[in-house]
Design a protein around this motif. Structure first.
Motif, PDB file in Angstrom:
ATOM      1  N   MET A 225      28.293  35.330  72.518  1.00  0.00           N
ATOM      2  CA  MET A 225      26.786  35.379  71.693  1.00  0.00           C
ATOM      3  C   MET A 225      26.606  34.979  73.095  1.00  0.00           C
ATOM      4  O   MET A 225      26.597  34.457  74.012  1.00  0.00           O
ATOM      5  CB  MET A 225      26.922  33.407  71.592  1.00  0.00           C
ATOM      6  N   SER A 226      25.069  36.021  72.842  1.00  0.00           N
ATOM      7  CA  SER A 226      24.512  36.078  74.023  1.00  0.00           C
ATOM      8  C   SER A 226      23.290  34.836  74.163  1.00  0.00           C
ATOM      9  O   SER A 226      23.778  33.748  73.283  1.00  0.00           O
ATOM     10  CB  SER A 226      23.611  37.048  74.624  1.00  0.00           C
ATOM     11  N   GLU A 227      22.769  34.630  75.072  1.00  0.00           N
ATOM     12  CA  GLU A 227      21.349  33.592  75.125  1.00  0.00           C
ATOM     13  C   GLU A 227      20.255  33.641  74.018  1.00  0.00           C
ATOM     14  O   GLU A 227      19.921  34.917  74.062  1.00  0.00           O
ATOM     15  CB  GLU A 227      20.303  33.334  75.908  1.00  0.00           C
TER      16      GLU A 227
ATOM     17  N   ASP B 194      19.510  36.406  68.366  1.00  0.00           N
ATOM     18  CA  ASP B 194      20.485  36.688  69.251  1.00  0.00           C
ATOM     19  C   ASP B 194      20.646  38.387  69.618  1.00  0.00           C
ATOM     20  O   ASP B 194      21.779  39.545  69.050  1.00  0.00           O
ATOM     21  CB  ASP B 194      21.626  36.638  69.187  1.00  0.00           C
ATOM     22  N   LYS B 195      19.215  38.529  71.046  1.00  0.00           N
ATOM     23  CA  LYS B 195      18.656  40.330  71.081  1.00  0.00           C
ATOM     24  C   LYS B 195      18.155  40.451  69.776  1.00  0.00           C
ATOM     25  O   LYS B 195      17.050  39.465  69.673  1.00  0.00           O
ATOM     26  CB  LYS B 195      20.074  40.661  71.530  1.00  0.00           C
TER      27      LYS B 195
ATOM     28  N   TYR C 229      27.078  31.404  63.526  1.00  0.00           N
ATOM     29  CA  TYR C 229      26.478  30.823  64.806  1.00  0.00           C
ATOM     30  C   TYR C 229      26.481  29.342  64.371  1.00  0.00           C
ATOM     31  O   TYR C 229      25.551  28.962  65.655  1.00  0.00           O
ATOM     32  CB  TYR C 229      24.805  31.457  64.553  1.00  0.00           C
TER      33      TYR C 229
END
Length: 120
Positions: free
Chosen positions: A1-3, A51-52, A80
């Motif tokens: 998981m990205s920012e 997330d993006k 998430y």
């Protein structure tokens, strides 16, 4: 998981909404996507988590914004959950409407939603 990034008053497209609500098995919403989109467009406030380019969470508020707000939907993709996204969305709503005396969470009575209480 990205920012995770958060967007205020941006209504996601129908497919992103369908994916989010289907993931939660909220078929009463996804049976009529046109009505869901209308409901979200007519909300007092909407905040989404991304997330993006992937919609991973959403909170929507209805009410007058002066004396009462209702947190109508707080929804996070299953994959998430437990990463603070729902807490961030709820805290953002509470900060935005801190002068509102009554804040009501309209949700199923589940351990997950009880975890948000008490809303201040």
């Amino acid at each position: 998981m990205s920012e995770i990034t958060y967007k205020k008053d941006v209504v996601p497209n129908i497919e992103d909404l369908r994916n989010l609500y289907d993931d939660a098995n909220w078929s009463s919403y996804t049976n009529d996507m046109t009505r869901l989109l209308q409901a979200i467009n007519n909300s007092l406030f909407v905040m989404s988590a991304w997330d993006k380019n992937k919609l991973v969470g959403l909170v929507r508020i209805i009410g007058d914004g002066i004396t009462i707000i209702y947190i109508q939907d707080i929804i996070i993709l299953k994959s998430y959950k437990r990463h603070g996204i729902g807490t961030y969305l709820i805290n953002s709503v509470c900060k935005k409407y801190e002068s509102v005396r009554q804040k009501v969470l309209l949700a199923d009575d589940t351990p997950e939603t009880r975890g948000f209480l008490p809303i201040t």
